[in-house]
Design a protein around this motif. Structure first.
Motif, PDB file in Angstrom:
ATOM      1  N   THR A 124     -23.500  -2.482  -4.780  1.00  8.03           N
ATOM      2  CA  THR A 124     -23.162  -1.680  -3.603  1.00  8.03           C
ATOM      3  C   THR A 124     -22.781  -2.587  -2.436  1.00  8.03           C
ATOM      4  N   ILE A 125     -23.562  -3.643  -2.241  1.00  8.16           N
ATOM      5  CA  ILE A 125     -23.274  -4.585  -1.155  1.00  8.16           C
ATOM      6  C   ILE A 125     -21.995  -5.357  -1.448  1.00  8.16           C
ATOM      7  N   GLU A 126     -21.820  -5.745  -2.709  1.00 15.54           N
ATOM      8  CA  GLU A 126     -20.625  -6.516  -3.073  1.00 15.54           C
ATOM      9  C   GLU A 126     -19.358  -5.686  -2.957  1.00 15.54           C
ATOM     10  N   VAL A 127     -19.409  -4.435  -3.421  1.00 13.88           N
ATOM     11  CA  VAL A 127     -18.227  -3.569  -3.360  1.00 13.88           C
ATOM     12  C   VAL A 127     -17.943  -3.144  -1.916  1.00 13.88           C
ATOM     13  N   LEU A 128     -18.987  -3.028  -1.109  1.00 12.49           N
ATOM     14  CA  LEU A 128     -18.788  -2.791   0.320  1.00 12.49           C
ATOM     15  C   LEU A 128     -17.928  -3.901   0.915  1.00 12.49           C
ATOM     16  N   PHE A 129     -18.227  -5.137   0.541  1.00 16.44           N
ATOM     17  CA  PHE A 129     -17.425  -6.262   1.019  1.00 16.44           C
ATOM     18  C   PHE A 129     -15.990  -6.177   0.509  1.00 16.44           C
ATOM     19  N   LEU A 130     -15.801  -5.760  -0.744  1.00 19.67           N
ATOM     20  CA  LEU A 130     -14.443  -5.616  -1.274  1.00 19.67           C
ATOM     21  C   LEU A 130     -13.650  -4.588  -0.469  1.00 19.67           C
ATOM     22  N   GLY A 131     -14.325  -3.499  -0.080  1.00 23.04           N
ATOM     23  CA  GLY A 131     -13.670  -2.497   0.748  1.00 23.04           C
ATOM     24  C   GLY A 131     -13.232  -3.070   2.080  1.00 23.04           C
ATOM     25  N   LEU A 132     -14.105  -3.894   2.686  1.00 21.24           N
ATOM     26  CA  LEU A 132     -13.753  -4.549   3.948  1.00 21.24           C
ATOM     27  C   LEU A 132     -12.564  -5.483   3.773  1.00 21.24           C
ATOM     28  N   THR A 133     -12.565  -6.244   2.680  1.00 22.94           N
ATOM     29  CA  THR A 133     -11.497  -7.209   2.427  1.00 22.94           C
ATOM     30  C   THR A 133     -10.146  -6.521   2.243  1.00 22.94           C
ATOM     31  N   VAL A 134     -10.127  -5.499   1.400  1.00 29.90           N
ATOM     32  CA  VAL A 134      -8.876  -4.770   1.144  1.00 29.90           C
ATOM     33  C   VAL A 134      -8.341  -4.168   2.443  1.00 29.90           C
ATOM     34  N   ALA A 135      -9.236  -3.575   3.220  1.00 31.27           N
ATOM     35  CA  ALA A 135      -8.814  -2.945   4.474  1.00 31.27           C
ATOM     36  C   ALA A 135      -8.247  -3.974   5.448  1.00 31.27           C
ATOM     37  N   ASN A 136      -8.903  -5.127   5.563  1.00 33.76           N
ATOM     38  CA  ASN A 136      -8.424  -6.174   6.469  1.00 33.76           C
ATOM     39  C   ASN A 136      -7.053  -6.687   6.054  1.00 33.76           C
ATOM     40  N   GLU A 137      -6.907  -6.983   4.754  1.00 34.87           N
ATOM     41  CA  GLU A 137      -5.647  -7.545   4.257  1.00 34.87           C
ATOM     42  C   GLU A 137      -4.496  -6.556   4.400  1.00 34.87           C
ATOM     43  N   LEU A 138      -4.727  -5.317   3.994  1.00 35.90           N
ATOM     44  CA  LEU A 138      -3.666  -4.320   4.076  1.00 35.90           C
ATOM     45  C   LEU A 138      -3.364  -3.954   5.524  1.00 35.90           C
ATOM     46  N   GLY A 139      -4.400  -3.924   6.359  1.00 36.58           N
ATOM     47  CA  GLY A 139      -4.201  -3.614   7.775  1.00 36.58           C
ATOM     48  C   GLY A 139      -3.336  -4.647   8.462  1.00 36.58           C
ATOM     49  N   GLU A 140      -3.530  -5.922   8.101  1.00 39.20           N
ATOM     50  CA  GLU A 140      -2.715  -6.981   8.689  1.00 39.20           C
ATOM     51  C   GLU A 140      -1.259  -6.879   8.262  1.00 39.20           C
ATOM     52  N   GLY A 141      -1.037  -6.240   7.101  1.00 33.54           N
ATOM     53  CA  GLY A 141       0.332  -6.080   6.609  1.00 33.54           C
ATOM     54  C   GLY A 141       1.036  -4.868   7.175  1.00 33.54           C
ATOM     55  N   GLY A 142       0.354  -4.122   8.046  1.00 34.03           N
ATOM     56  CA  GLY A 142       0.985  -2.984   8.691  1.00 34.03           C
ATOM     57  C   GLY A 142       0.783  -1.654   7.991  1.00 34.03           C
ATOM     58  N   THR A 143      -0.033  -1.610   6.951  1.00 29.75           N
ATOM     59  CA  THR A 143      -0.304  -0.349   6.254  1.00 29.75           C
ATOM     60  C   THR A 143      -1.111   0.576   7.157  1.00 29.75           C
ATOM     61  N   SER A 144      -0.789   1.865   7.141  1.00 31.26           N
ATOM     62  CA  SER A 144      -1.480   2.822   8.004  1.00 31.26           C
ATOM     63  C   SER A 144      -2.954   2.941   7.620  1.00 31.26           C
ATOM     64  N   LYS A 145      -3.769   3.367   8.568  1.00 27.97           N
ATOM     65  CA  LYS A 145      -5.212   3.483   8.341  1.00 27.97           C
ATOM     66  C   LYS A 145      -5.531   4.459   7.208  1.00 27.97           C
ATOM     67  N   ALA A 146      -4.879   5.602   7.225  1.00 28.55           N
ATOM     68  CA  ALA A 146      -5.136   6.605   6.190  1.00 28.55           C
ATOM     69  C   ALA A 146      -4.755   6.082   4.808  1.00 28.55           C
ATOM     70  N   ARG A 147      -3.644   5.352   4.737  1.00 25.00           N
ATOM     71  CA  ARG A 147      -3.202   4.811   3.440  1.00 25.00           C
ATOM     72  C   ARG A 147      -4.168   3.731   2.958  1.00 25.00           C
ATOM     73  N   VAL A 148      -4.694   2.914   3.855  1.00 28.65           N
ATOM     74  CA  VAL A 148      -5.655   1.874   3.481  1.00 28.65           C
ATOM     75  C   VAL A 148      -6.895   2.505   2.860  1.00 28.65           C
ATOM     76  N   VAL A 149      -7.446   3.512   3.535  1.00 29.69           N
ATOM     77  CA  VAL A 149      -8.642   4.183   3.016  1.00 29.69           C
ATOM     78  C   VAL A 149      -8.333   4.891   1.697  1.00 29.69           C
ATOM     79  N   GLY A 150      -7.151   5.499   1.605  1.00 33.28           N
ATOM     80  CA  GLY A 150      -6.760   6.183   0.378  1.00 33.28           C
ATOM     81  C   GLY A 150      -6.616   5.236  -0.798  1.00 33.28           C
TER      82      GLY A 150
END
Length: 228
Positions: A124-150
């Motif tokens: 749970t803790i490890e996958v929480l970090f993966l969620g943070l990582t994916v969101a940070n990387e995609l967010g920096e690339g300009g992907t919308s917030k809703a699409r990142v979470v989706g």
């Protein structure tokens, strides 16, 4: 079925982590602290739950074969990670990590409910970090917030899929089950030594951040004692 239900906990944590990250990006020091903490928890789960069950499986050959397959699989993931870049590469490698996490969780429940529960906490803790990582990387690339979470929510579907694949291990003979446990142990150790800690040390070390590894390790040991 039990393992599949438990994967909903880390899956929810990953989506929550992505939702938080797109609105409030954590700094590198905090990310490093989370990585250290997650590494400590996962390492304790591997050493305290998977390893003892593997030692009692009583089949050196199964351990050798399962461990060797685990090493080959993790090296293949590393090679893929280096060759495939950009958002597609990130999502592909993260998806593989999540699928393996689910598989290892299913294998852990094959070893016993206690091992499965404690590994659920660790993942749970490890996958929480993966969620943070994916969101940070995609967010920096300009992907919308809703699409990142989706996209994160779509990735974590691989967790229950992996658990379903690992679930039938419980019905196999002890020796073969030992081979799967060896695979799971290698996968967890790779996650700690070649991913979480390597990335964590990209940020300048601070004593309290380093201490988070041991805090995570001790937390799982305490949970182990409380669960009995």
């Amino acid at each position: 079925m039990q393992a599949w239900l438990y994967t909903l906990i880390p899956a929810a944590a990953a989506v929550l982590g992505a939702a938080v990250a797109v609105n409030m990006r954590p700094g590198p020091v905090l990310v490093s602290a989370i990585q250290h903490f997650a590494a400590g928890v996962v390492f304790a789960a591997a050493a305290g739950e998977i390893l003892p069950d593997l030692k009692h499986a009583g089949s050196p050959w199964a351990t050798l074969v399962g461990g060797s397959v685990g090493v080959a699989a993790m090296l293949a993931v590393r090679t893929l990670e280096r060759r495939v870049r950009g958002p597609v590469g990130l999502l592909t490698v993260t998806g593989i990590d999540i699928l393996v996490d689910g598989l290892v969780l299913g294998i852990a429940f094959a070893a016993g409910a206690k091992a499965g529960f404690l590994l659920t906490v660790a993942l749970t803790i490890e996958v929480l970090f993966l969620g943070l990582t994916v969101a940070n990387e995609l967010g920096e690339g300009g992907t919308s917030k809703a699409r990142v979470v989706g996209l994160t929510a779509a990735l974590v579907v691989l967790l229950p899929l992996g658990a379903l694949l690992g679930g039938p291990v419980a019905t196999l003979p002890s020796a073969i089950r030992g081979g799967f446990l060896a695979f799971g142990l290698i996968a967890l150790l790779y996650l700690v030594t070649e991913e979480l800690l390597v990335e964590a040390h990209e940020t300048e070390d601070r004593p309290w951040v380093t201490a988070m590894f041991f805090a995570g390790f001790l937390l799982l040991l305490l949970l182990d004692e409380l669960v009995g």
